[in-house]
Write a protein that holds these residues in place. Structure first.
Motif, PDB file in Angstrom:
ATOM      1  N   GLU A   1       2.425   1.762  -3.385  1.00  0.00           N
ATOM      2  CA  GLU A   1       1.434   2.300  -4.324  1.00  0.00           C
ATOM      3  C   GLU A   1       1.208   3.787  -4.074  1.00  0.00           C
ATOM      4  O   GLU A   1       1.124   4.585  -5.015  1.00  0.00           O
ATOM      5  CB  GLU A   1       0.116   1.522  -4.216  1.00  0.00           C
ATOM      6  CG  GLU A   1      -0.878   1.858  -5.290  1.00  0.00           C
ATOM      7  CD  GLU A   1      -0.348   1.625  -6.703  1.00  0.00           C
ATOM      8  OE1 GLU A   1      -0.663   2.454  -7.581  1.00  0.00           O
ATOM      9  OE2 GLU A   1       0.378   0.640  -6.924  1.00  0.00           O
ATOM     10  N   LYS A   2       1.116   4.199  -2.816  1.00  0.00           N
ATOM     11  CA  LYS A   2       0.947   5.614  -2.502  1.00  0.00           C
ATOM     12  C   LYS A   2       2.162   6.412  -2.946  1.00  0.00           C
ATOM     13  O   LYS A   2       2.036   7.548  -3.405  1.00  0.00           O
ATOM     14  CB  LYS A   2       0.704   5.809  -1.005  1.00  0.00           C
ATOM     15  CG  LYS A   2      -0.676   5.421  -0.561  1.00  0.00           C
ATOM     16  CD  LYS A   2      -0.875   5.710   0.906  1.00  0.00           C
ATOM     17  CE  LYS A   2      -2.279   5.317   1.329  1.00  0.00           C
ATOM     18  NZ  LYS A   2      -2.520   5.635   2.737  1.00  0.00           N
ATOM     19  N   GLY A   3       3.338   5.815  -2.800  1.00  0.00           N
ATOM     20  CA  GLY A   3       4.561   6.475  -3.251  1.00  0.00           C
ATOM     21  C   GLY A   3       4.561   6.676  -4.753  1.00  0.00           C
ATOM     22  O   GLY A   3       5.045   7.697  -5.254  1.00  0.00           O
ATOM     23  N   ARG A   4       4.027   5.727  -5.475  1.00  0.00           N
ATOM     24  CA  ARG A   4       3.957   5.844  -6.937  1.00  0.00           C
ATOM     25  C   ARG A   4       3.031   6.988  -7.360  1.00  0.00           C
ATOM     26  O   ARG A   4       3.260   7.641  -8.371  1.00  0.00           O
ATOM     27  CB  ARG A   4       3.450   4.537  -7.545  1.00  0.00           C
ATOM     28  CG  ARG A   4       4.500   3.472  -7.627  1.00  0.00           C
ATOM     29  CD  ARG A   4       4.004   2.287  -8.460  1.00  0.00           C
ATOM     30  NE  ARG A   4       4.999   1.240  -8.414  1.00  0.00           N
ATOM     31  CZ  ARG A   4       4.776  -0.009  -8.065  1.00  0.00           C
ATOM     32  NH1 ARG A   4       3.557  -0.396  -7.766  1.00  0.00           N
ATOM     33  NH2 ARG A   4       5.739  -0.893  -8.044  1.00  0.00           N
ATOM     34  N   THR A   5       1.967   7.178  -6.584  1.00  0.00           N
ATOM     35  CA  THR A   5       0.989   8.196  -6.961  1.00  0.00           C
ATOM     36  C   THR A   5       1.419   9.596  -6.556  1.00  0.00           C
ATOM     37  O   THR A   5       0.825  10.572  -7.007  1.00  0.00           O
ATOM     38  CB  THR A   5      -0.390   7.880  -6.365  1.00  0.00           C
ATOM     39  OG1 THR A   5      -0.284   7.840  -4.938  1.00  0.00           O
ATOM     40  CG2 THR A   5      -0.919   6.559  -6.883  1.00  0.00           C
ATOM     41  N   ALA A   6       2.413   9.693  -5.687  1.00  0.00           N
ATOM     42  CA  ALA A   6       2.903  11.016  -5.287  1.00  0.00           C
ATOM     43  C   ALA A   6       3.641  11.619  -6.481  1.00  0.00           C
ATOM     44  O   ALA A   6       4.672  11.132  -6.897  1.00  0.00           O
ATOM     45  CB  ALA A   6       3.823  10.884  -4.078  1.00  0.00           C
TER      46      ALA A   6
ATOM     47  N   GLU B   1       4.035  12.523   7.930  1.00  0.00           N
ATOM     48  CA  GLU B   1       2.706  12.378   8.519  1.00  0.00           C
ATOM     49  C   GLU B   1       2.707  11.699   9.877  1.00  0.00           C
ATOM     50  O   GLU B   1       1.949  12.032  10.745  1.00  0.00           O
ATOM     51  CB  GLU B   1       1.791  11.595   7.572  1.00  0.00           C
ATOM     52  CG  GLU B   1       1.092  12.476   6.577  1.00  0.00           C
ATOM     53  CD  GLU B   1       0.188  11.673   5.679  1.00  0.00           C
ATOM     54  OE1 GLU B   1      -0.041  10.484   5.940  1.00  0.00           O
ATOM     55  OE2 GLU B   1      -0.299  12.233   4.694  1.00  0.00           O
TER      56      GLU B   1
ATOM     57  N   LYS C   1       3.821  13.076   2.986  1.00  0.00           N
ATOM     58  CA  LYS C   1       3.530  11.699   3.365  1.00  0.00           C
ATOM     59  C   LYS C   1       4.602  11.166   4.312  1.00  0.00           C
ATOM     60  O   LYS C   1       4.318  10.414   5.227  1.00  0.00           O
ATOM     61  CB  LYS C   1       3.423  10.803   2.130  1.00  0.00           C
ATOM     62  CG  LYS C   1       2.174  11.084   1.313  1.00  0.00           C
ATOM     63  CD  LYS C   1       2.084  10.148   0.142  1.00  0.00           C
ATOM     64  CE  LYS C   1       0.950  10.474  -0.779  1.00  0.00           C
ATOM     65  NZ  LYS C   1      -0.358  10.477  -0.214  1.00  0.00           N
TER      66      LYS C   1
ATOM     67  N   ASN D   1       0.828  -1.201   0.000  1.00  0.00           N
ATOM     68  CA  ASN D   1       0.000   0.000   0.000  1.00  0.00           C
ATOM     69  C   ASN D   1       0.869   1.260   0.000  1.00  0.00           C
ATOM     70  O   ASN D   1       0.596   2.216  -0.734  1.00  0.00           O
ATOM     71  CB  ASN D   1      -0.932  -0.021   1.214  1.00  0.00           C
ATOM     72  CG  ASN D   1      -1.982   1.063   1.161  1.00  0.00           C
ATOM     73  OD1 ASN D   1      -2.228   1.647   0.119  1.00  0.00           O
ATOM     74  ND2 ASN D   1      -2.598   1.320   2.292  1.00  0.00           N
ATOM     75  N   LEU D   2       1.927   1.243   0.816  1.00  0.00           N
ATOM     76  CA  LEU D   2       2.831   2.393   0.865  1.00  0.00           C
ATOM     77  C   LEU D   2       3.552   2.588  -0.466  1.00  0.00           C
ATOM     78  O   LEU D   2       3.733   3.727  -0.923  1.00  0.00           O
ATOM     79  CB  LEU D   2       3.847   2.216   1.995  1.00  0.00           C
ATOM     80  CG  LEU D   2       3.291   2.330   3.407  1.00  0.00           C
ATOM     81  CD1 LEU D   2       4.348   1.955   4.425  1.00  0.00           C
ATOM     82  CD2 LEU D   2       2.765   3.722   3.675  1.00  0.00           C
TER      83      LEU D   2
END
Length: 116
Positions: free
Chosen positions: A42-47, A59, A56, A39-40
């Motif tokens: 994937e979130k890193g990819r979207t940043a 946080e 992020k 999940n992390l």
């Protein structure tokens, strides 16, 4: 004597149960860790901007910190469970055995001194 064997058998069964529970917890933690990590990633990819990545990052606690905290909690709960089971069965702790050994050694010294 039969009671001693029964207590030993109960201790083994309880110990095995807690051991298996600990393994189950470890497996669950590993599965959840992998999910969180994915999940992390994937979130890193979207940043898309450096600014978003910095937000992020700051946080909250780090991923490795959260895993360590969770691991510590699991370890403590398993140890508490084993200690509780052993105390319920009347099995002494390591500290109680050491205290008793120290007392016996002191008494032995006093008896030897009185015999001399």
């Amino acid at each position: 004597m039969k009671t001693l064997y029964t207590m030993g058998d109960q201790a083994m069964k309880s110990g095995r149960t807690f051991y298996l529970a600990g393994l189950g917890v470890a497996a669950t933690v590993q599965e959840q860790t992998n999910k969180v990590f994915e999940n992390l990633v994937e979130k890193g990819r979207t940043a898309t901007t450096k600014e978003a990545a910095t937000e992020k990052k700051t946080e909250g606690p780090t991923f490795s910190g959260r895993v360590k905290d969770l691991s510590d909690q699991v370890t403590n709960r398993v140890q508490d469970g084993v200690s509780f089971a052993f105390s319920r069965m009347g099995i002494p702790t390591r500290q109680e055995i050491q205290d008793l050994t120290r007392s016996v050694e002191q008494l032995t010294e006093k008896v030897q001194a009185l015999q001399a």
